[in-house]
Motif scaffolding. Structure first.
Motif, PDB file in Angstrom:
ATOM      1  N   ASP A  18       0.815  -1.211   0.000  1.00 39.31           N
ATOM      2  CA  ASP A  18       0.000   0.000   0.000  1.00 39.31           C
ATOM      3  C   ASP A  18       0.851   1.265   0.000  1.00 39.31           C
ATOM      4  O   ASP A  18       0.350   2.353   0.274  1.00 39.31           O
ATOM      5  CB  ASP A  18      -0.951   0.009   1.206  1.00 39.31           C
ATOM      6  CG  ASP A  18      -0.214   0.050   2.541  1.00 39.31           C
ATOM      7  OD1 ASP A  18       1.035  -0.085   2.551  1.00 39.31           O
ATOM      8  OD2 ASP A  18      -0.879   0.213   3.585  1.00 39.31           O
ATOM      9  N   TYR A  19       2.164   1.125  -0.320  1.00 35.52           N
ATOM     10  CA  TYR A  19       3.103   2.243  -0.463  1.00 35.52           C
ATOM     11  C   TYR A  19       3.507   2.872   0.870  1.00 35.52           C
ATOM     12  O   TYR A  19       4.155   3.914   0.889  1.00 35.52           O
ATOM     13  CB  TYR A  19       2.537   3.334  -1.395  1.00 35.52           C
ATOM     14  CG  TYR A  19       2.123   2.788  -2.740  1.00 35.52           C
ATOM     15  CD1 TYR A  19       3.055   2.634  -3.756  1.00 35.52           C
ATOM     16  CD2 TYR A  19       0.805   2.397  -2.988  1.00 35.52           C
ATOM     17  CE1 TYR A  19       2.684   2.115  -4.994  1.00 35.52           C
ATOM     18  CE2 TYR A  19       0.428   1.877  -4.225  1.00 35.52           C
ATOM     19  CZ  TYR A  19       1.379   1.749  -5.226  1.00 35.52           C
ATOM     20  OH  TYR A  19       1.014   1.231  -6.445  1.00 35.52           O
ATOM     21  N   ARG A  20       3.134   2.233   1.969  1.00 34.86           N
ATOM     22  CA  ARG A  20       3.504   2.736   3.280  1.00 34.86           C
ATOM     23  C   ARG A  20       4.927   2.301   3.622  1.00 34.86           C
ATOM     24  O   ARG A  20       5.282   1.130   3.473  1.00 34.86           O
ATOM     25  CB  ARG A  20       2.538   2.209   4.334  1.00 34.86           C
ATOM     26  CG  ARG A  20       2.789   2.733   5.748  1.00 34.86           C
ATOM     27  CD  ARG A  20       1.678   2.302   6.689  1.00 34.86           C
ATOM     28  NE  ARG A  20       1.826   2.899   8.010  1.00 34.86           N
ATOM     29  CZ  ARG A  20       0.811   3.161   8.828  1.00 34.86           C
ATOM     30  NH1 ARG A  20      -0.427   2.875   8.443  1.00 34.86           N
ATOM     31  NH2 ARG A  20       1.017   3.707  10.009  1.00 34.86           N
ATOM     32  N   VAL A  21       5.746   3.249   4.069  1.00 38.72           N
ATOM     33  CA  VAL A  21       7.117   2.928   4.447  1.00 38.72           C
ATOM     34  C   VAL A  21       7.108   1.971   5.633  1.00 38.72           C
ATOM     35  O   VAL A  21       6.369   2.162   6.602  1.00 38.72           O
ATOM     36  CB  VAL A  21       7.899   4.210   4.807  1.00 38.72           C
ATOM     37  CG1 VAL A  21       9.305   3.861   5.309  1.00 38.72           C
ATOM     38  CG2 VAL A  21       7.999   5.132   3.595  1.00 38.72           C
ATOM     39  N   LYS A  22       7.931   0.937   5.544  1.00 39.81           N
ATOM     40  CA  LYS A  22       8.014  -0.042   6.613  1.00 39.81           C
ATOM     41  C   LYS A  22       8.885   0.509   7.742  1.00 39.81           C
ATOM     42  O   LYS A  22      10.116   0.499   7.655  1.00 39.81           O
ATOM     43  CB  LYS A  22       8.604  -1.347   6.083  1.00 39.81           C
ATOM     44  CG  LYS A  22       7.727  -2.038   5.043  1.00 39.81           C
ATOM     45  CD  LYS A  22       8.381  -3.320   4.541  1.00 39.81           C
ATOM     46  CE  LYS A  22       7.510  -4.041   3.516  1.00 39.81           C
ATOM     47  NZ  LYS A  22       8.160  -5.271   3.010  1.00 39.81           N
ATOM     48  N   LEU A  23       8.240   0.995   8.782  1.00 37.03           N
ATOM     49  CA  LEU A  23       8.931   1.529   9.951  1.00 37.03           C
ATOM     50  C   LEU A  23       8.786   0.562  11.119  1.00 37.03           C
ATOM     51  O   LEU A  23       7.904  -0.299  11.119  1.00 37.03           O
ATOM     52  CB  LEU A  23       8.366   2.904  10.312  1.00 37.03           C
ATOM     53  CG  LEU A  23       8.519   3.986   9.239  1.00 37.03           C
ATOM     54  CD1 LEU A  23       7.802   5.266   9.656  1.00 37.03           C
ATOM     55  CD2 LEU A  23       9.992   4.277   8.964  1.00 37.03           C
ATOM     56  N   GLY A  28       2.102   7.493   9.912  1.00 36.41           N
ATOM     57  CA  GLY A  28       2.790   6.779   8.845  1.00 36.41           C
ATOM     58  C   GLY A  28       3.299   7.698   7.758  1.00 36.41           C
ATOM     59  O   GLY A  28       2.922   8.862   7.666  1.00 36.41           O
ATOM     60  N   VAL A  29       4.175   7.136   6.928  1.00 38.18           N
ATOM     61  CA  VAL A  29       4.736   7.847   5.782  1.00 38.18           C
ATOM     62  C   VAL A  29       4.542   6.973   4.548  1.00 38.18           C
ATOM     63  O   VAL A  29       4.807   5.765   4.588  1.00 38.18           O
ATOM     64  CB  VAL A  29       6.240   8.135   5.978  1.00 38.18           C
ATOM     65  CG1 VAL A  29       6.824   8.806   4.735  1.00 38.18           C
ATOM     66  CG2 VAL A  29       6.471   8.994   7.214  1.00 38.18           C
ATOM     67  N   TRP A  30       4.097   7.575   3.456  1.00 38.53           N
ATOM     68  CA  TRP A  30       3.861   6.856   2.205  1.00 38.53           C
ATOM     69  C   TRP A  30       4.710   7.474   1.096  1.00 38.53           C
ATOM     70  O   TRP A  30       4.920   8.693   1.081  1.00 38.53           O
ATOM     71  CB  TRP A  30       2.383   6.933   1.810  1.00 38.53           C
ATOM     72  CG  TRP A  30       1.478   6.046   2.613  1.00 38.53           C
ATOM     73  CD1 TRP A  30       0.917   4.867   2.216  1.00 38.53           C
ATOM     74  CD2 TRP A  30       0.996   6.264   3.953  1.00 38.53           C
ATOM     75  NE1 TRP A  30       0.133   4.338   3.212  1.00 38.53           N
ATOM     76  CE2 TRP A  30       0.156   5.182   4.306  1.00 38.53           C
ATOM     77  CE3 TRP A  30       1.200   7.286   4.889  1.00 38.53           C
ATOM     78  CZ2 TRP A  30      -0.471   5.078   5.533  1.00 38.53           C
ATOM     79  CZ3 TRP A  30       0.588   7.184   6.124  1.00 38.53           C
ATOM     80  CH2 TRP A  30      -0.236   6.094   6.436  1.00 38.53           C
TER      81      TRP A  30
END
Length: 505
Positions: free
Chosen positions: A441-446, A456-458
């Motif tokens: 879903d384009y969300r950065v894996k943190l 979150g960051v995308w």
């Protein structure tokens, strides 16, 4: 097929970003949100720092972010309360591929792949509704084409953008420098982000806070190291504006041009120079033996369908890399057949006048790469060309020209600098690599142990390696915009995550 611009080794039509947003672009200013702004006298509002916590902040307001804004608008009735969103853009106003808006240039994808139709044909932001609103629908139908001009498509994008400008959701003239962790909850997890930007008109620094951040800054023009720092050398993204000033400055002088590249942008510039300067010498330097056609046949076009992303993302790394490499031949370093035939016809007419190609005014020089470039004594550029096959030595030649245009693509790594202060929040197994990997879903894996689920960051437009060739193109923006909105707000249909609320991981 789909063109590529920003970044685009092939063409300028389909690329969604082309350094057209928040970080690398053309500078700018416009309105601010309902966000502590002050009018600058032209109806626009400048942003100022604020403690207001936004639900969403998008860095960049090119086609990718615009598609998100449209999807958010179209689904706002399903999200309560309505998310508070702001878009920061570096340019002074909305613009798309300004440098490649050449006379008569057409899009390379169907207008039906606009920013809304594939996701919801009933949206007010479809290209067809744009035509209806502008009073040109019947006349466009009479054209019997799926490919509008780039000029008209940019006007469509501007028409879409104006809706959000009027709502005060877009702040132009803001160059984002960094995103860093903001507040933390009782468990010590990050619950929001601080985004720092610079007002390009005043130089003032502005800080905004948001739970969710999307970075969609497009690509930055790439000029090979051995051609950097020279006068009279420009990237294709600057062509339209640069060539106008050259025409005025060099009026009456017989000029010599070189174009470097073998894709759509290079071919268009070659053709434009050929016609714009009837007495000029123009050389197109390409690595291959000949220009190659793009493949826009129906089966190949399925490569760019939104539902293909799932299959690409779930492939193993080596299998995915091989598939993407195979697909690149449809979009990179290729030219639309119509333009190829046009150029061949023009070359044939030269052959009619002289069978000696070295005597032609406009030539394609195949199987060559630029070994070095230097400034000549008269401010021109001397190119040292060698065989594309590096094993062949002794075939170097020098070509001196007055101006060089490089259609050598774009790089898409601006997010790495913007997120440098977030790198320590990456999961431990990704710390060494230091790259910002994204989920489907384009969300950065943190690290879920350090970042709350409600923050979150995308990333947009820089995920070709995991999401396929369409990632940098216009083809999937409508559907992807909806996916982003669902990813960010789908889990909170009746209640936006409040500050400090921990959510399951």
């Amino acid at each position: 097929m789909v063109p590529s611009a920003i970044s685009t080794p092939t063409g300028a039509d389909e690329n969604n970003g082309q350094y057209s947003n928040g970080v690398s672009s053309f500078n700018g200013q416009l309105d601010g949100m309902h966000l502590n702004g002050h009018s600058n006298g032209n109806g626009h509002v400048r942003a100022h720092s604020s403690d207001e916590l936004l639900d969403l902040l998008c860095v960049g307001f090119g086609p990718a972010s615009l598609a998100i804004a449209i999807a958010l608008h179209d689904t706002q009735n399903t999200i309560a309360p309505t998310p508070n969103a702001v878009f920061l853009e570096k340019q002074p106003q909305f613009a798309w591929h300004v440098g490649m808006q050449l006379p008569g240039a057409k899009m390379q994808i169907s207008f039906l792949k606009d920013l809304a139709t594939p996701r919801d044909p009933r949206s007010k932001f479809t290209f067809i509704n744009y035509l209806f609103d502008k009073g040109r629908l019947n006349q466009f139908i009479n054209l019997s084409t799926f490919l509008p001009t780039r000029v008209e498509y940019e006007d469509y994008l501007r028409w879409c953008a104006s809706h959000f400008e009027e709502e005060g959701k877009v702040v132009y003239g803001m160059e984002v420098d960094s995103v860093r962790p903001g507040s933390k909850n009782a468990a010590g997890k990050v619950t929001n982000w601080e985004v720092t930007a610079r007002d390009t008109a005043t130089g003032n620094s502005v800080t905004r806070r948001a739970r969710h951040v999307v970075i969609a800054v497009g690509g930055r023009p790439f000029v090979p190291q051995n051609m950097q720092g020279l006068k009279h050398l420009a990237h294709s993204s600057q062509f339209a504006s640069t060539i106008t000033s050259i025409q005025k400055r060099e009026e009456g002088r017989k000029l010599r041009f070189a174009v470097i590249g073998s894709g759509q942008s290079a071919a268009e510039i070659f053709n434009d120079l050929w016609e714009r300067f009837p007495d000029a010498e123009v050389k197109l330097v390409i690595k291959g033996a000949s220009l190659r056609p793009s493949d826009d046949s129906p089966f190949v076009n399925e490569i760019f369908d939104p539902d293909r992303v799932d299959a690409i993302y779930t492939q193993g790394p080596s299998e995915r890399a091989a598939a993407i490499a195979l697909d690149r031949g449809t979009n990179y370093g290729v030219v639309r057949l119509e333009l190829l035939e046009h150029l061949y016809q023009k070359q044939y007419m030269q052959r009619l006048e002289s069978p000696d190609e070295t005597m032609w005014r406009c030539r394609i020089i195949p199987n060559r790469r630029v070994l070095s470039a230097s400034q000549s004594v008269n401010s021109g550029v001397v190119l040292c060309l060698g065989d594309s096959d590096e094993t062949k030595r002794g075939t170097e030649e020098e070509v001196e020209v007055d101006y060089v245009f490089t259609a050598t693509g774009y790089v898409r790594n601006a997010h790495e600098n913007i997120l440098s202060e977030v790198r320590h929040l990456l999961p431990e197994d990704l710390q060494k690599e230091g790259k910002f990997n994204v989920a489907r879903d384009y969300r950065v894996k943190l690290d879920v142990g350090q970042v709350d689920r409600g923050a979150g960051v995308w990333l947009q437009g820089c995920n070709e390696g995991t999401h396929g060739l369409s990632d940098t193109l216009l083809s999937i923006l409508a559907v992807r915009g909806g996916e982003l909105v669902n990813s960010i707000f789908g889990e909170v249909s009746s209640e936006i995550v409040s500050e400090g609320l921990s959510s399951p991981t």
